[in-house]
Scaffold this motif. Structure first.
Motif, mmCIF file in Angstrom:
data_model
loop_
_atom_site.group_PDB
_atom_site.id
_atom_site.type_symbol
_atom_site.label_atom_id
_atom_site.label_comp_id
_atom_site.label_asym_id
_atom_site.label_seq_id
_atom_site.Cartn_x
_atom_site.Cartn_y
_atom_site.Cartn_z
ATOM 1 N N TRP A 170 -6.789 -8.879 -4.085
ATOM 2 C CA TRP A 170 -7.044 -7.517 -4.574
ATOM 3 C C TRP A 170 -7.436 -7.560 -6.047
ATOM 4 O O TRP A 170 -8.344 -6.846 -6.494
ATOM 5 C CB TRP A 170 -5.794 -6.668 -4.370
ATOM 6 C CG TRP A 170 -5.911 -5.258 -4.863
ATOM 7 C CD1 TRP A 170 -6.328 -4.154 -4.164
ATOM 8 C CD2 TRP A 170 -5.605 -4.789 -6.188
ATOM 9 N NE1 TRP A 170 -6.294 -3.033 -4.958
ATOM 10 C CE2 TRP A 170 -5.854 -3.388 -6.210
ATOM 11 C CE3 TRP A 170 -5.141 -5.403 -7.348
ATOM 12 C CZ2 TRP A 170 -5.664 -2.618 -7.347
ATOM 13 C CZ3 TRP A 170 -4.948 -4.631 -8.491
ATOM 14 C CH2 TRP A 170 -5.205 -3.251 -8.481
ATOM 15 N N LEU A 171 -6.764 -8.410 -6.828
ATOM 16 C CA LEU A 171 -7.028 -8.501 -8.261
ATOM 17 C C LEU A 171 -8.443 -9.003 -8.536
ATOM 18 O O LEU A 171 -9.095 -8.547 -9.490
ATOM 19 C CB LEU A 171 -6.004 -9.414 -8.928
ATOM 20 C CG LEU A 171 -6.106 -9.546 -10.449
ATOM 21 C CD1 LEU A 171 -5.858 -8.199 -11.131
ATOM 22 C CD2 LEU A 171 -5.132 -10.599 -10.969
ATOM 23 N N GLU A 172 -8.929 -9.920 -7.741
ATOM 24 C CA GLU A 172 -10.284 -10.434 -7.926
ATOM 25 C C GLU A 172 -11.317 -9.317 -7.889
ATOM 26 O O GLU A 172 -12.320 -9.351 -8.605
ATOM 27 C CB GLU A 172 -10.610 -11.473 -6.848
ATOM 28 C CG GLU A 172 -9.886 -12.800 -7.026
ATOM 29 C CD GLU A 172 -10.210 -13.785 -5.909
ATOM 30 O OE1 GLU A 172 -11.090 -13.461 -5.086
ATOM 31 O OE2 GLU A 172 -9.592 -14.858 -5.862
ATOM 32 N N LYS A 207 -1.831 -0.017 -1.917
ATOM 33 C CA LYS A 207 -1.636 -0.585 -0.583
ATOM 34 C C LYS A 207 -0.358 -0.091 0.090
ATOM 35 O O LYS A 207 -0.041 -0.518 1.204
ATOM 36 C CB LYS A 207 -1.588 -2.118 -0.669
ATOM 37 C CG LYS A 207 -2.884 -2.745 -1.168
ATOM 38 C CD LYS A 207 -4.041 -2.463 -0.240
ATOM 39 C CE LYS A 207 -5.323 -3.132 -0.709
ATOM 40 N NZ LYS A 207 -6.461 -2.859 0.203
ATOM 41 N N ASP A 208 0.363 0.830 -0.574
ATOM 42 C CA ASP A 208 1.607 1.394 -0.058
ATOM 43 C C ASP A 208 2.607 0.301 0.294
ATOM 44 O O ASP A 208 3.177 0.257 1.382
ATOM 45 C CB ASP A 208 1.349 2.287 1.163
ATOM 46 C CG ASP A 208 2.545 3.193 1.473
ATOM 47 O OD1 ASP A 208 3.324 3.463 0.543
ATOM 48 O OD2 ASP A 208 2.691 3.616 2.638
ATOM 49 N N LYS A 209 2.834 -0.572 -0.670
ATOM 50 C CA LYS A 209 3.809 -1.648 -0.535
ATOM 51 C C LYS A 209 4.905 -1.468 -1.589
ATOM 52 O O LYS A 209 4.742 -0.701 -2.543
ATOM 53 C CB LYS A 209 3.151 -3.018 -0.721
ATOM 54 C CG LYS A 209 2.145 -3.403 0.360
ATOM 55 C CD LYS A 209 1.501 -4.746 0.041
ATOM 56 C CE LYS A 209 0.464 -5.138 1.075
ATOM 57 N NZ LYS A 209 1.106 -5.579 2.333
ATOM 58 N N TYR A 210 6.002 -2.194 -1.407
ATOM 59 C CA TYR A 210 7.137 -2.104 -2.320
ATOM 60 C C TYR A 210 7.660 -3.501 -2.633
ATOM 61 O O TYR A 210 7.546 -4.418 -1.816
ATOM 62 C CB TYR A 210 8.275 -1.281 -1.707
ATOM 63 C CG TYR A 210 7.948 0.181 -1.546
ATOM 64 C CD1 TYR A 210 8.320 1.105 -2.525
ATOM 65 C CD2 TYR A 210 7.266 0.644 -0.428
ATOM 66 C CE1 TYR A 210 8.030 2.444 -2.391
ATOM 67 C CE2 TYR A 210 6.954 1.991 -0.278
ATOM 68 C CZ TYR A 210 7.345 2.879 -1.262
ATOM 69 O OH TYR A 210 7.032 4.211 -1.124
ATOM 70 N N PHE A 211 8.249 -3.642 -3.810
ATOM 71 C CA PHE A 211 9.028 -4.829 -4.118
ATOM 72 C C PHE A 211 10.459 -4.601 -3.638
ATOM 73 O O PHE A 211 11.007 -3.501 -3.799
ATOM 74 C CB PHE A 211 9.026 -5.098 -5.622
ATOM 75 C CG PHE A 211 8.169 -6.274 -6.025
ATOM 76 C CD1 PHE A 211 6.855 -6.364 -5.608
ATOM 77 C CD2 PHE A 211 8.678 -7.281 -6.827
ATOM 78 C CE1 PHE A 211 6.058 -7.450 -5.974
ATOM 79 C CE2 PHE A 211 7.910 -8.363 -7.199
ATOM 80 C CZ PHE A 211 6.593 -8.461 -6.777
#
Length: 367
Positions: A170-172, A207-211
Motif C-alpha cells: 500500500w505504501l509503494e 483498509k478498515d484494519k486494527y492493531f
C-alpha cells in the motif's frame, strides 16, 4: 510462531545499551532466536561498539551497519522487510525498554492475529495517554487481554510477513500523497515526511484494519532526545507487565467492546463519539448524531453522566447526568456557555489549587 527481534538504532549508544540489557533480562522458551541490530549511519562509533560488545545468549546475532544515512522512515521500512525473511518480527526502536515477558506475548499475539485479516499488526505498547487531547486514556475493560486501536504502533510492534506485506505494498502506491482527512487526525497528517507511522495509520483506516494492543504494556518509551525530539520526556512512560502468562484470552475485533478509532474514541457506542473534543475540531464528524463533552451549537437530544471510568463506560452503562451530550448535528441551536475544565476535573480529581500552582511552576522551571 518464532519472530526475529529487530532493534533499530541510530546515534544513541546509551539508549541501545539500555534496550539490549532489557532484552538480555527477558524470558525466552527457545534458544534459537535471531537478533538483528540495524544501525543507521552516524558519526557516533560507540553505537556499533555497543552492538558488537553485546553478547546475545539466545541465538544468532546479526549486525547491519549502513554506510549512508537513511533517515528514520526509510530505516523502519527496510527493517520491516525482515518480516518477509523471517516470517514474523518484533521491531524495537532503541529508546524503548521491554517487559521480561514481551517475547511470549508477541509470539502468541502474532500467532492469533495471523488468522484474521482485519488485524494489521501487533503492538507491544499500551497507551495510557491521548497524545492529541493531552489527557489520560484507558480502554474499556471487556474481559479480554487485548483491545483494538486503528492506530499503528511505533513503540514496540510486531508483524507477520503477510501483515507487513499488506502495508508495504500500500505504501509503494501512496507514499508522498496527501493523506489528510477521512478519519486521519489532523495532528497526524501534519507530521513530516520523515514519519512512516502516519502512513501506517492511514493504511489501517483506509483498509478498515486494527492493531491488536495488550491490556498491560510490554514495552515502555523513554522518548530520548533524537530525530523527533530535542530532549527526553516522560509523558509516554507506562507501567510494564512484569508477570508471566501461559495463555492469553485474545478477542477478535467483532467480539470486543474495546475497539477505538484513530482519535481514541470507541467505535461501538450507539452514536459517533468525540468525548475528547478533537474530532469535531478537525471537521471529521461523519454521522448525524454526536457524543461530546463540549458545548456545541446544535440541538441536544440526550445526555449521560461523566462518572464511571473510562469515559465510554458511562454510555455503555447509561449513567444519568448532563456532562456527556448527544447532539443532532442537523439542527442548529444556541450554544451553551463553555464548561471549561470539565474533562480535566474528571481525569485529575485530586488537583487542588496548590497542586495546580506547584505543577505550573515546575513546568515553567523545566522550560
Amino acid at each position: 510462531m518464532k519472530p526475529a527481534i529487530v532493534v533499530v538504532a541510530y546515534n544513541r549508544d546509551d539508549a541501545l545499551e539500555r534496550i539490549l540489557k532489557s532484552l538480555d533480562s527477558a524470558v525466552y522458551e527457545d534458544n534459537n532466536i535471531e537478533l538483528v541490530i540495524s544501525i543507521d549511519y552516524s558519526q557516533n562509533k560507540k553505537v556499533r561498539k555497543a552492538a558488537e560488545d553485546f553478547h546475545w545468549r539466545f541465538g544468532e546475532k546479526r549486525i547491519v551497519v549502513h554506510a549512508d544515512r537513511m533517515g528514520l522512515k526509510k530505516h523502519i521500512i527496510e527493517c520491516g522487510g525482515y518480516a518477509k525473511e523471517y516470517g514474523s518480527i518484533i521491531m524495537l526502536e532503541d529508546d524503548l525498554y521491554v517487559s521480561p515477558d514481551f517475547y511470549n506475548f508477541a509470539s502468541k499475539a502474532l500467532e492469533f492475529s495471523s488468522k484474521y485479516p482485519e488485524i494489521g499488526g501487533v503492538s507491544l505498547y499500551s497507551h495510557r495517554f491521548n497524545v492529541f487531547a493531552r489527557l489520560p486514556f484507558e480502554p474499556v475493560n471487556d474481559g479480554f487481554d487485548n483491545w483494538y486501536f486503528q492506530f499503528a504502533s511505533s513503540w514496540g510492534q510486531a508483524w507477520t510477513a503477510e501483515q507487513w506485506t499488506g502495508f508495504s505494498e500500500w505504501l509503494e502506491v501512496n507514499d508522498g500523497k496527501d493523506i489528510s482527512g477521512n478519519g486521519l487526525p489532523s495532528n497526524v497528517a501534519e507530521w513530516g515526511e520523515s514519519s512512516w507511522l502516519k502512513y501506517a495509520i492511514k493504511y489501517l483506516i483506509e483498509k478498515d484494519k486494527y492493531f491488536l494492543y495488550p491490556r498491560v504494556s510490554y514495552t515502555t518509551n523513554f522518548a530520548d532526545a533524537g530525530e523527533h525530539a530535542s530532549h527526553a520526556v516522560t509523558d509516554l512512560q507506562v507501567p510494564l507487565e512484569f508477570g508471566h502468562r501461559e495463555n492469553f484470552n485474545f478477542s477478535r475485533v467483532g467480539e470486543a467492546r474495546a475497539v477505538y478509532d484513530a482519535y481514541f474514541e470507541n467505535t461501538l457506542l450507539p452514536y459517533e463519539s468525540d468525548l475528547y473534543g478533537i474530532k469535531y475540531r478537525d471537521g471529521q464528524v461523519r454521522m448525524r448524531y454526536l457524543l461530546s463533552t463540549d458545548n456545541l451549537p446544535f440541538q441536544l437530544v440526550q445526555s449521560y453522566g461523566l462518572l464511571l471510568k473510562p469515559m465510554d463506560a458511562n454510555i455503555f452503562e447509561k449513567m444519568e447526568g448532563r456532562e456527556i451530550k448527544v447532539y443532532d448535528l442537523s439542527l442548529k441551536a444556541k450554544e451553551a456557555k463553555a464548561d471549561k475544565g470539565l474533562r480535566e476535573n474528571y481525569f485529575y480529581p485530586g488537583m487542588n489549587r496548590k497542586k495546580i500552582i506547584d505543577l505550573v511552576s515546575y513546568r515553567l522551571r523545566k522550560r
